[in-house]
Design an enzyme around this catalytic site. Structure first.
Site, PDB file in Angstrom:
ATOM      1  N   ARG A  86       0.891  -1.254  -0.055  1.00 36.06           N
ATOM      2  CA  ARG A  86      -0.013  -0.016  -0.054  1.00 36.06           C
ATOM      3  C   ARG A  86       0.682   1.353   0.005  1.00 36.06           C
ATOM      4  O   ARG A  86       1.965   1.357   0.563  1.00 36.06           O
ATOM      5  CB  ARG A  86      -0.887   0.060   1.315  1.00 36.06           C
ATOM      6  CG  ARG A  86      -2.133  -0.885   1.322  1.00 36.06           C
ATOM      7  CD  ARG A  86      -2.912  -0.703   2.412  1.00 36.06           C
ATOM      8  NE  ARG A  86      -2.430  -1.177   3.422  1.00 36.06           N
ATOM      9  CZ  ARG A  86      -1.808  -0.638   4.559  1.00 36.06           C
ATOM     10  NH1 ARG A  86      -1.788   0.751   4.479  1.00 36.06           N
ATOM     11  NH2 ARG A  86      -1.052  -1.182   5.524  1.00 36.06           N
ATOM     12  N   TYR A 216      -1.034  -3.313  -7.033  1.00 33.01           N
ATOM     13  CA  TYR A 216      -1.070  -4.326  -5.790  1.00 33.01           C
ATOM     14  C   TYR A 216      -2.423  -4.197  -4.983  1.00 33.01           C
ATOM     15  O   TYR A 216      -3.268  -3.364  -4.726  1.00 33.01           O
ATOM     16  CB  TYR A 216      -0.046  -3.630  -4.754  1.00 33.01           C
ATOM     17  CG  TYR A 216       0.070  -3.971  -3.410  1.00 33.01           C
ATOM     18  CD1 TYR A 216       0.414  -5.565  -3.119  1.00 33.01           C
ATOM     19  CD2 TYR A 216      -0.657  -3.392  -2.521  1.00 33.01           C
ATOM     20  CE1 TYR A 216       0.286  -5.920  -1.849  1.00 33.01           C
ATOM     21  CE2 TYR A 216      -1.099  -4.049  -0.958  1.00 33.01           C
ATOM     22  CZ  TYR A 216      -0.347  -5.214  -0.772  1.00 33.01           C
ATOM     23  OH  TYR A 216      -0.509  -5.630   0.505  1.00 33.01           O
ATOM     24  N   LYS A 225      -9.678  -2.098   1.483  1.00 26.87           N
ATOM     25  CA  LYS A 225      -9.422  -0.795   2.552  1.00 26.87           C
ATOM     26  C   LYS A 225     -10.178   0.237   2.014  1.00 26.87           C
ATOM     27  O   LYS A 225     -10.453   0.807   2.799  1.00 26.87           O
ATOM     28  CB  LYS A 225      -7.720  -0.729   2.323  1.00 26.87           C
ATOM     29  CG  LYS A 225      -6.969  -1.988   2.852  1.00 26.87           C
ATOM     30  CD  LYS A 225      -7.200  -2.247   4.031  1.00 26.87           C
ATOM     31  CE  LYS A 225      -6.325  -3.511   4.549  1.00 26.87           C
ATOM     32  NZ  LYS A 225      -6.400  -3.893   5.890  1.00 26.87           N
ATOM     33  N   HIS A 245     -10.852  -2.114  11.584  1.00 23.65           N
ATOM     34  CA  HIS A 245      -9.609  -2.965  10.924  1.00 23.65           C
ATOM     35  C   HIS A 245      -9.526  -4.036  12.154  1.00 23.65           C
ATOM     36  O   HIS A 245      -8.669  -4.041  12.824  1.00 23.65           O
ATOM     37  CB  HIS A 245      -8.222  -2.189  10.933  1.00 23.65           C
ATOM     38  CG  HIS A 245      -7.467  -2.681  10.274  1.00 23.65           C
ATOM     39  ND1 HIS A 245      -6.040  -2.305  10.198  1.00 23.65           N
ATOM     40  CD2 HIS A 245      -7.428  -3.820   9.301  1.00 23.65           C
ATOM     41  CE1 HIS A 245      -5.409  -3.173   9.472  1.00 23.65           C
ATOM     42  NE2 HIS A 245      -6.046  -3.917   8.989  1.00 23.65           N
ATOM     43  N   SER A 267      -1.381  -3.596  10.449  1.00 23.83           N
ATOM     44  CA  SER A 267      -0.974  -4.419   9.331  1.00 23.83           C
ATOM     45  C   SER A 267       0.150  -5.288   9.633  1.00 23.83           C
ATOM     46  O   SER A 267       1.318  -4.817  10.281  1.00 23.83           O
ATOM     47  CB  SER A 267      -0.852  -3.825   8.106  1.00 23.83           C
ATOM     48  OG  SER A 267      -1.837  -2.695   7.574  1.00 23.83           O
ATOM     49  N   CYS A 269       0.677  -7.673  11.823  1.00 22.15           N
ATOM     50  CA  CYS A 269       1.102  -7.895  13.177  1.00 22.15           C
ATOM     51  C   CYS A 269       0.511  -9.223  13.653  1.00 22.15           C
ATOM     52  O   CYS A 269       0.330  -9.539  14.888  1.00 22.15           O
ATOM     53  CB  CYS A 269       0.450  -6.883  14.101  1.00 22.15           C
ATOM     54  SG  CYS A 269       1.672  -5.293  13.988  1.00 22.15           S
ATOM     55  N   ASP A 294      -9.352  -9.525   9.000  1.00 22.07           N
ATOM     56  CA  ASP A 294      -9.116  -8.273   8.916  1.00 22.07           C
ATOM     57  C   ASP A 294     -10.019  -7.161   9.137  1.00 22.07           C
ATOM     58  O   ASP A 294      -9.645  -6.050   9.301  1.00 22.07           O
ATOM     59  CB  ASP A 294      -8.697  -8.357   7.449  1.00 22.07           C
ATOM     60  CG  ASP A 294      -7.749  -7.015   6.938  1.00 22.07           C
ATOM     61  OD1 ASP A 294      -6.898  -6.702   7.927  1.00 22.07           O
ATOM     62  OD2 ASP A 294      -7.780  -6.260   6.070  1.00 22.07           O
ATOM     63  N   ARG A 385       1.690 -12.188  -0.784  1.00 20.52           N
ATOM     64  CA  ARG A 385       0.585 -12.420  -0.248  1.00 20.52           C
ATOM     65  C   ARG A 385      -0.219 -13.479  -0.831  1.00 20.52           C
ATOM     66  O   ARG A 385       0.167 -14.004  -2.015  1.00 20.52           O
ATOM     67  CB  ARG A 385      -0.391 -11.263  -0.710  1.00 20.52           C
ATOM     68  CG  ARG A 385      -0.064  -9.870  -0.117  1.00 20.52           C
ATOM     69  CD  ARG A 385      -0.536  -9.510   1.459  1.00 20.52           C
ATOM     70  NE  ARG A 385      -0.055  -8.668   2.038  1.00 20.52           N
ATOM     71  CZ  ARG A 385      -0.909  -7.920   2.849  1.00 20.52           C
ATOM     72  NH1 ARG A 385      -1.973  -8.393   3.479  1.00 20.52           N
ATOM     73  NH2 ARG A 385      -0.459  -6.752   3.673  1.00 20.52           N
TER      74      ARG A 385
HETATM   75  C1  OXD Z   1      -3.366  -4.337   5.517  1.00 22.06           C
HETATM   76  C2  OXD Z   1      -3.793  -5.584   4.864  1.00 22.06           C
HETATM   77  O1  OXD Z   1      -2.096  -4.005   4.734  1.00 22.06           O
HETATM   78  O2  OXD Z   1      -4.629  -6.361   5.413  1.00 22.06           O
HETATM   79  O3  OXD Z   1      -3.677  -3.948   6.588  1.00 22.06           O
HETATM   80  O4  OXD Z   1      -3.523  -6.015   3.566  1.00 22.06           O
HETATM   81 MN    MN Z   2      -5.220  -5.187   7.161  1.00 20.30          MN
END
Ligand code: OXD
Ligand code: MN
Length: 601
Positions: A86, A216, A225, A245, A267, A269, A294, A385
């Site tokens: 991102r 991406y 998002k 989130h 993100s 974590c 998410d 990913r």
């Molecule tokens: C993020 C994702 O970047 O979930 O938070 O991809």
């Molecule tokens: Mn996320």
């Protein structure tokens, strides 16, 4: 340039699912007039359409087929190496005034931004196909569910969105023919995948997203998002619900008592790992199930918060995923998965750093270059990913499609902190919990471009995703609390605290069940805790640590409060609030003063 596929002309019966809602048709016409595609492909979400698009993607090298025996019906995609995460610096919230976007968002004036984007989009789809994707976010019969349309010139986006959303007929049916119905307009074009022409723009008042110059996922799967969080949070405030989130998990005791927990982590974590946790042997009979990994959309019913997962699939970080760290994720990505930017082995399999077993002797890395274990470069990009349907998850919660959602007993905030923040503690009440969320911080990861490992404040893990003024967002949280007669308890966790030797003190992964169990105990009115200046802290014997090979000193350190570190932490809270320029609600300022006073006693 990679991945800029020429137009495709499907056989009859594919790509012709024209919607009937006049507002949608008018908008598609307007975008087609502007972008000048060679043809329009109206997606219906069918299997036939998928087969056709996969065939074309393989032919045009947008996808690489993987070994059918090793990873059935799965594909590898390589994004442009300049386009792997991102881009917060190119992400904009375009509200009529800068104040509405607030101090944490990049803002540009909507009129000028539309004009600039129109210029970039003018003729951008010449020689390409324009795909029109209808999709629904949320279960079919949820009052919270939303309809979106994404126009894109990327087949990768179409194939990914059919995993990540409920796509096609189901969305058209829900939208119906009312031209004034609420739906999100999303326009995406790869342009020439040039960072100089990369803009992810949100127009909350128009329920519109325009994303150009990237391929991406986080920038171009506009459902995620962009709609579910940025536009979603704006709509949520207006309509009195919450777009967060957060993962959502169910936890069931051997006696069959079940609670649902929502947890916000920045993100990369470990949200997906936590959402798919497998309890260690000591917790025989306990079951953890995944509702979402998410995003949570929550509304108030009977004085409680109920949550749905608006998504239909997982877009997760691959490196580090293994049968040891997350067997349910490994099960989920074993088939019907699109991998992005991982390594490709000589036997047609995928590989990444942290996968079980030995590294392959030779592979093609995420950039398409030769790779061996001696190479200095990583084989898979740190933000590579998987895109996989949630139905693949062996631990999927049975109520994931329940329209009314699942009742939330606890909310957990957490970040990646090497020091200061204990393993777990509980807020005194809702408003204090909002303070914990508002002052959350984490060391940055590869999920966004920029420096990795720097501590940054990331309120409710929404810093990059709140689609309006963060001060108003905090106030919305406080206002929601006033309407809850049975609010979730709020906790803060930190799996990442390190000892003096620089090693993690807590084993994490499945062992996080021990922390989750204490949280559930607290929700049920059991579970001991000591009052501390920062909240209710468990003492070591309040946590079930049986059969865990952990040093007593490590546990003391994990649960300890270092007053000096906390003085710095409180000063950092103040600095953060001050940096927001007066938008923080008085209630949260008061919370900070109370916290500081607690340490002066
Ligand atoms: C993020 C994702 O970047 O979930 O938070 O991809
Ligand atoms: Mn996320």
């Amino acid at each position: 340039m990679k991945n800029l596929a020429p137009a495709i002309f499907p056989p009859k019966g594919i790509g012709d699912a024209t919607p009937s809602n006049k507002a949608v048709l008018d908008w598609v016409n307007e975008i087609a007039t502007l972008t000048q595609p060679d043809n329009i492909f109206w997606c219906d979400g069918s299997e036939r359409e998928k087969e056709f698009l996969i065939g074309e993607s393989l032919r045009q090298n947008v996808l690489i087929e993987l070994n059918e025996k090793k990873v059935p019906r799965s594909y590898l995609h390589r994004s442009n190496p300049n386009d792997v995460a991102r881009v917060e610096q190119f992400t904009f919230v375009c509200t009529p005034t800068k104040e509405e976007a607030g101090p944490t968002n990049n803002w540009t004036e909507p009129g000028e931004t539309y004009a600039k984007l129109r210029e970039l989009l003018s003729g951008a789809m010449r020689g390409r196909t324009m795909f029109v994707i209808p999709y629904m976010m949320g279960p079919a019969d949820s009052p919270l569910s939303k309809i979106g349309f994404e126009i894109t010139d990327s087949k990768y986006v179409v194939l990914s969105l059919r995993i990540m959303t409920r796509m096609g007929e189901i969305a058209l049916k829900r939208l119906g023919n009312d031209p004034s119905a609420e739906w999100n307009r999303g326009v995406h074009s790869l342009l020439d995948v040039n960072p100089e022409r990369r803009f992810i723009c949100h127009f909350p008042q128009d329920n519109t997203i325009i994303s150009v110059g990237s391929g991406y996922g986080g920038n171009v799967l506009l459902s995620k998002k962009c709609l579910a969080l940025r536009i979603g949070s704006y709509l949520a405030r207006k309509q009195n619900w919450m777009a967060e989130h957060m993962l959502i998990l169910g936890v069931e005791s051997p006696e069959g008592r079940k609670h649902y927990v929502a947890a916000a982590f920045p993100s990369a974590c470990g949200k997906t790992n936590f959402a798919m946790l497998i309890p260690p042997a000591h917790f025989q009979g306990w079951k953890v199930t995944t509702v979402g990994d998410d995003i949570a959309w929550m509304e108030i019913r009977d004085g409680r918060l109920y949550a749905v997962n608006p998504e239909n699939g997982y877009f997760g970080v691959v490196p580090g995923t293994s049968y040891k760290s997350n067997p349910n994720a490994m099960g989920s990505i074993a088939h019907d998965t699109i991998y992005t930017n991982v390594a490709f082995t000589d036997d047609g399999d995928v590989w990444w750093e942290g996968k079980d077993g030995e590294p392959p002797a030779h592979a093609i890395d995420w950039r398409g270059n030769e790779w061996t274990p001696q190479s200095s470069e990583k084989a898979a990009h740190p933000n590579s990913r998987f895109t996989t349907p949630m139905r693949n998850n062996p631990a999927l919660d049975p109520d994931v499609e329940k329209g009314e959602g699942v009742p939330i007993s606890a909310i957990i905030f957490g970040g990646r902190r090497s020091d200061t923040v204990p393993l777990v503690y509980q807020a005194f009440d809702w408003d204090h919990g909002v303070y914990l969320g508002a002052t959350m911080a984490s060391e940055t990861t590869a999920a966004a471009t920029g420096a990795v490992g720097r501590v940054r404040r990331d309120p409710m893990a929404m810093l990059p995703f709140c689609g309006y003024n963060i001060g108003a967002y905090f106030q919305h949280w406080l206002d929601i609390g006033k309407q809850l007669t049975n609010p979730p308890l709020i906790f803060n966790v930190n799996w990442f605290r390190k000892g003096a030797d620089g090693k993690f003190l807590w084993p994490g992964f499945g062992e996080n069940m021990r922390v989750l169990k204490w949280i559930i105990d607290r929700c049920e009115g059991n579970g001991g805790a000591l009052k501390s200046p920062i909240g209710w802290l468990p003492s070591p014997h309040d946590l079930d640590l049986a059969e865990l090979n952990i040093d007593h000193n490590a546990v003391d350190e994990l649960l300890g409060l270092d007053h000096e570190e906390w003085q710095k932490e409180i000063a950092a809270h103040k600095e953060f609030f001050d940096s927001l320029g007066g938008v923080v609600p008085e209630e949260l300022q008061k919370q900070r003063e109370q916290l500081a006073a607690g340490f002066d006693l």
